[in-house]
Design an enzyme around this catalytic site. Structure first.
Site, short mmCIF file in Angstrom:
data_model
loop_
_atom_site.label_atom_id
_atom_site.label_comp_id
_atom_site.label_asym_id
_atom_site.label_seq_id
_atom_site.Cartn_x
_atom_site.Cartn_y
_atom_site.Cartn_z
N LYS A 116 11.68 -26.59 33.63
CA LYS A 116 12.61 -26.03 34.60
C LYS A 116 13.72 -27.02 35.00
O LYS A 116 14.83 -26.60 35.29
CB LYS A 116 11.87 -25.59 35.86
CG LYS A 116 10.96 -24.38 35.65
CD LYS A 116 10.30 -23.99 36.98
CE LYS A 116 9.06 -23.14 36.81
NZ LYS A 116 9.28 -21.79 36.32
N GLY A 164 3.82 -18.54 35.80
CA GLY A 164 2.80 -17.72 36.46
C GLY A 164 2.59 -18.09 37.92
O GLY A 164 1.53 -17.85 38.48
N HIS A 208 14.02 -11.33 43.80
CA HIS A 208 13.97 -11.78 42.41
C HIS A 208 14.68 -10.72 41.57
O HIS A 208 14.19 -9.60 41.45
CB HIS A 208 12.51 -11.94 41.97
CG HIS A 208 12.32 -12.23 40.50
ND1 HIS A 208 11.70 -13.36 40.04
CD2 HIS A 208 12.69 -11.54 39.40
CE1 HIS A 208 11.69 -13.35 38.71
NE2 HIS A 208 12.28 -12.25 38.30
N HIS A 234 3.67 -15.01 44.09
CA HIS A 234 4.70 -15.26 43.08
C HIS A 234 4.45 -14.52 41.78
O HIS A 234 5.01 -14.86 40.74
CB HIS A 234 4.85 -16.76 42.80
CG HIS A 234 5.07 -17.57 44.04
ND1 HIS A 234 6.17 -17.39 44.84
CD2 HIS A 234 4.33 -18.54 44.61
CE1 HIS A 234 6.09 -18.23 45.87
NE2 HIS A 234 4.98 -18.93 45.75
N GLU A 274 16.09 -15.33 34.89
CA GLU A 274 15.61 -14.99 36.23
C GLU A 274 16.49 -15.66 37.27
O GLU A 274 16.73 -16.88 37.22
CB GLU A 274 14.16 -15.47 36.40
CG GLU A 274 13.18 -14.73 35.49
CD GLU A 274 11.72 -15.01 35.83
OE1 GLU A 274 10.88 -14.14 35.53
OE2 GLU A 274 11.41 -16.08 36.40
N ARG A 296 11.35 -14.87 25.66
CA ARG A 296 10.44 -13.93 25.01
C ARG A 296 10.69 -12.54 25.58
O ARG A 296 11.47 -12.38 26.50
CB ARG A 296 9.00 -14.34 25.30
CG ARG A 296 8.75 -14.46 26.81
CD ARG A 296 7.30 -14.60 27.16
NE ARG A 296 7.10 -15.12 28.50
CZ ARG A 296 7.11 -14.41 29.62
NH1 ARG A 296 7.33 -13.11 29.57
NH2 ARG A 296 6.92 -14.97 30.80
P1 ADP Z 1 7.32 -19.08 37.34
O1 ADP Z 1 7.63 -19.88 36.13
O2 ADP Z 1 5.98 -19.41 37.90
O3 ADP Z 1 7.58 -17.63 37.10
P2 ADP Z 1 9.76 -19.12 38.97
O4 ADP Z 1 10.63 -20.30 39.10
O5 ADP Z 1 10.25 -18.02 38.10
O6 ADP Z 1 8.34 -19.62 38.46
O7 ADP Z 1 9.44 -18.56 40.43
C1 ADP Z 1 8.44 -17.58 40.66
C2 ADP Z 1 8.72 -16.83 41.95
O8 ADP Z 1 8.78 -17.72 43.07
C3 ADP Z 1 10.05 -16.11 42.00
O9 ADP Z 1 9.98 -14.84 41.38
C4 ADP Z 1 10.33 -16.02 43.49
O10 ADP Z 1 9.60 -14.99 44.09
C5 ADP Z 1 9.78 -17.32 44.02
N1 ADP Z 1 10.83 -18.36 44.10
C6 ADP Z 1 11.18 -19.21 43.12
N2 ADP Z 1 12.18 -20.04 43.51
C7 ADP Z 1 12.47 -19.71 44.80
C8 ADP Z 1 13.38 -20.23 45.78
N3 ADP Z 1 14.18 -21.26 45.52
N4 ADP Z 1 13.40 -19.65 47.00
C9 ADP Z 1 12.57 -18.62 47.28
N5 ADP Z 1 11.67 -18.11 46.42
C10 ADP Z 1 11.61 -18.63 45.18
P1 ADP Z 2 6.09 -12.23 33.37
O1 ADP Z 2 4.90 -11.60 33.98
O2 ADP Z 2 7.22 -12.40 34.30
O3 ADP Z 2 6.53 -11.62 32.08
P2 ADP Z 2 4.42 -14.66 33.03
O4 ADP Z 2 4.86 -15.95 32.43
O5 ADP Z 2 3.83 -14.69 34.37
O6 ADP Z 2 5.72 -13.72 32.98
O7 ADP Z 2 3.32 -14.06 32.05
C1 ADP Z 2 3.55 -13.11 31.11
C2 ADP Z 2 2.27 -12.45 30.73
O8 ADP Z 2 1.71 -13.14 29.64
C3 ADP Z 2 1.19 -12.44 31.80
O9 ADP Z 2 1.22 -11.32 32.62
C4 ADP Z 2 -0.06 -12.41 30.97
O10 ADP Z 2 -0.40 -11.07 30.66
C5 ADP Z 2 0.33 -13.09 29.71
N1 ADP Z 2 -0.14 -14.46 29.64
C6 ADP Z 2 0.50 -15.56 30.10
N2 ADP Z 2 -0.18 -16.65 29.79
C7 ADP Z 2 -1.28 -16.25 29.13
C8 ADP Z 2 -2.39 -16.92 28.55
N3 ADP Z 2 -2.51 -18.24 28.57
N4 ADP Z 2 -3.33 -16.18 27.96
C9 ADP Z 2 -3.23 -14.85 27.92
N5 ADP Z 2 -2.20 -14.16 28.43
C10 ADP Z 2 -1.25 -14.84 29.03
MG MG Z 3 9.39 -16.78 36.63
#
Ligand code: ADP
Ligand code: ADP
Ligand code: MG
Length: 646
Positions: A116, A164, A208, A234, A274, A296
């Site tokens: 990040k 996640g 978001h 989150h 995002e 992805r």
């Molecule tokens: P991840 O890789 O775990 O998805 P993100 O950076 O996408 O991490 O953040 C996950 C969630 O956390 C976002 O969807 C939002 O709800 C919250 N979030 C992230 N950054 C901020 C911020 N600067 N201020 C408020 N909420 C945030």
């Molecule tokens: P988003 O839900 O925003 O697409 P995430 O990074 O949170 O993004 O995860 C995407 C999806 O990939 C999760 O909901 C889960 O189903 C799957 N996933 C992520 N990491 C793993 C893992 N290590 N093993 C199995 N499934 C996974």
């Molecule tokens: Mg995210």
């Protein structure tokens, strides 16, 4: 176009990819772990190969094994789905070194967006607005605390390798910073093997909003936005497109920034940018900032497919096969509104605890797109994400699409595991959500009102008792047959861990008085079936001694066999059982010890979380049936208390 592709994934997303590949005349090769032999994706694919034990590290994450299978099966390309190896640049390189095509971006694009901090620095350079904060190399706690002071509280600490929602902590006051930093680092080290963090301004009234992008390596377009503000810890719960309240000006600004981000890394394939949006003053074109890019296909891609009419997996295959983008920016339609709800096996009142179980009954209504990797009879195992299905609805307006979602959720029938179905349905009826007034704090703020009362109404208990007593299917009276001996049965039903005593008195073949504790429910049968206090019987499913009613909180009733000691023990709170398969970490009591209600008896580790098991009542330990280090099945008795004399 490819003749044959390998899908390096499982479950819902593997099925989704197979369906599009089939429609395009592309052959499909599935892989499966020992836990997935016979799974839906295995049956759907043209060919399927075993790849190892259930643990992801031993199967779905074994890149070299997957590549060997692809070569052996004669596949030309590999689709990674999402999760697993989808954002692993080393895997992309290995796939390409084997002479295969990776259906997704280049290894270098994934690397550029993988951390990040580096991604934010890159986006800043490309002129994309990023969340104000510190994303430099100095990881000294004092320096980071100083950065937080400069940014101004509240701040968000984020693991640079995060995903996640892990390794993230909101900090409201300077005095809490050091502890929050320690715990975010600890979590990041365990989850990602990298404890570096960045500090960001915590955005107020955050929404978001993410933009779907698509590139062919030369050019890039966007397919509008998705709003994923309904989150819990989150993690996304319900997503929609377009974002409520979106203006043409803001959409143009966000779309343009997203395309700029994709072009900055020569992006090829489907990706998501995002953004976090400050919605304290409505949606404004100068109040959105880049958070991260997911390189992805995204879980919530179906809402974009619903409003654009575009099959994103088809685009992925075409672009990976060397075709240019199928449409220019102005050709991409935006029609109506769509929602997606993520249906999970999880126990909502118990803090959204992941659950497992065999789905004895699984049926969805018409009127919604259902993306699922499981069928009735399949098992939600502890090894993978406990998703059951994604429910997607579309409509000409937001109001209609949302009403269709409520209806679809209310009519979905799942038995064999607890689910978040009732919670999702309650969320679709939430007044603020219905009005489009969303932010990432909505669920947490209104949690109590969204979690259903687990105690079912007497009329539902009565229906379950009539079914359990075996009298529901009693033959209807025959013409001229008047001799009817009234029947009475007593049953004990276990519901929400509490035993319910019910007496069923069948006074005629089409009439019963059912006494549920101090209430009497009158049941009558007419041509359309049974009615309870005038209300029609709700749909239900029975598997062995378990009855699930599909209404409201979908209560589950277990018929307690009076001769079964285990059943009686559980009903009286005598037995402490493992709620899910797992590893016993510790047992704190011994036989003969006196315990108090709520006292900690044992710790079970399951699904990467620790669960504390407590005594349901005061009593004396009769037997300890498990020891630290034991691997136990769901329902295994761990501790038994002596019979309660009172
Ligand atoms: P991840 O890789 O775990 O998805 P993100 O950076 O996408 O991490 O953040 C996950 C969630 O956390 C976002 O969807 C939002 O709800 C919250 N979030 C992230 N950054 C901020 C911020 N600067 N201020 C408020 N909420 C945030
Ligand atoms: P988003 O839900 O925003 O697409 P995430 O990074 O949170 O993004 O995860 C995407 C999806 O990939 C999760 O909901 C889960 O189903 C799957 N996933 C992520 N990491 C793993 C893992 N290590 N093993 C199995 N499934 C996974
Ligand atoms: Mg995210």
């Amino acid at each position: 176009m490819f003749k044959k592709i390998l899908i390096a994934n499982r479950g819902e997303i593997a099925c989704r990819i197979i369906e599009t590949a089939r429609a395009m005349g592309v052959g499909t090769v599935a892989v499966y772990s020992e836990a997935d032999a016979g799974a839906r994706h295995v049956v759907l694919a043209d060919e399927a190969f075993p790849i190892g034990p259930p643990q992801p590290a031993e199967s779905y994450l074994k890149g070299q094994t997957l590549i060997e299978v692809a070569l052996k099966a004669g596949a030309q390309a590999v689709h990674p789905g999402y999760g697993f190896l989808s954002e692993n640049p080393d895997f992309v390189e290995a796939v390409e070194a084997a002479g295969l095509t990776f259906i997704g971006p280049s290894a270098s694009a994934i690397r550029a967006m993988g951390l990040k901090d580096a991604a934010k620095a890159l986006m800043e350079k490309a002129g994309v607005p990023v969340v104000p904060g510190y994303h430099g190399d100095n990881q000294d706690p004092e320096h980071l605390a100083g950065a937080a002071d400069t940014i101004g509280y509240p701040v968000l600490i984020k693991a640079v390798a995060g995903g996640g929602g892990k390794g993230m902590r909101r900090v409201a006051r300077a005095e809490d910073f050091a502890d929050a930093l320690d715990s975010a680092r600890g979590e990041a080290r365990t989850a990602f093997g990298n404890d570096a963090v960045l500090i960001e301004k915590y955005v107020e009234k955050p929404r978001h909003i993410e933009v779907q992008v698509f590139g062919d390596g030369q050019d890039a377009v966007h397919l509008y936005e998705r709003d994923c503000s309904l989150q819990r810890r989150h993690q996304k719960v319900i997503e929609e497109a377009p974002a409520p309240g979106m203006t043409a000006e803001m959409r143009a600004a966000m779309g343009e920034a997203a395309v700029r981000a994709a072009k900055a890394i020569g992006y090829k394939g489907a990706g998501t940018i995002e953004f976090i949006v400050d919605a304290s003053d409505g949606l404004r074109a100068d109040r959105f900032w880049f958070m991260e890019m997911n390189t992805r296909l995204q879980v919530e891609h179906p809402v974009t497919e619903a409003v654009t009419g575009i099959d994103l997996v088809e685009w992925q295959l075409r672009v990976a096969a060397g075709e240019p983008l199928p449409m220019t920016q102005v050709q991409i339609p935006l029609k109506g509104h769509a929602f997606e709800a993520r249906l999970y096996a999880e126990d909502v009142p118990k803090g959204f605890l992941p659950a497992t179980g065999t789905l004895t009954h699984l049926e969805f209504p018409t009127g919604a797109r259902i993306d699922s990797g499981v069928r009735a009879g399949d098992t939600i195992s502890p090894f993978y994400d406990p998703m059951i299905a994604k429910v997607i609805t579309h409509g000409p307006t937001r109001e209609i699409a949302l009403a269709r979602m409520t209806r679809a959720l209310e009519r979905s029938e799942v038995a064999g595991s607890v689910t978040n179905l009732t919670f999702l349905a309650a969320l679709t009826r939430h007044a603020g959500f219905a009005a489009g007034d969303v932010d990432t704090g909505l669920i947490e703020r209104d949690l109590d009102g969204l979690i259903a009362d687990p105690v079912p109404e007497p009329r539902l208990v009565a229906q379950a008792a009539l079914a359990a007593s075996g009298l529901m299917a009693a033959p209807a009276p025959m013409a001229g047959f008047t001799l009817w001996a009234s029947l009475e049965r007593s049953v004990t039903l276990l519901c929400a861990e509490a035993p319910r005593q019910v007496t069923v008195r069948l006074s005629a073949a089409d009439r019963a008085e059912i006494v549920v504790e101090d209430r009497t429910v009158i049941a009558c049968r007419d041509a359309s079936g049974w009615r309870f206090d005038g209300a029609r019987a709700v749909p239900m499913a029975r598997a062995g001694a378990r009855i699930t009613l599909f209404s409201g909180a979908a209560p589950v009733f277990d018929l307690v066999d009076p001769l079964d000691r285990a059943g009686a023990d559980a009903a009286g709170g005598n037995l402490i059982e493992a709620p899910m398969p797992g590893l016993v970490k510790a047992v704190f009591v011994a036989a003969g010890e006196t315990v108090a209600e709520g006292q900690r008896l044992a710790i079970l580790e399951a699904m990467k979380m620790e669960h504390t098991l407590v005594a349901a009542r005061d009593g004396v330990v009769a037997e300890v049936l498990a020891a630290a280090g034991d691997q136990v099945e769901a329902g295994a008795a761990l501790v038994r208390l002596e019979e309660d004399e009172a």
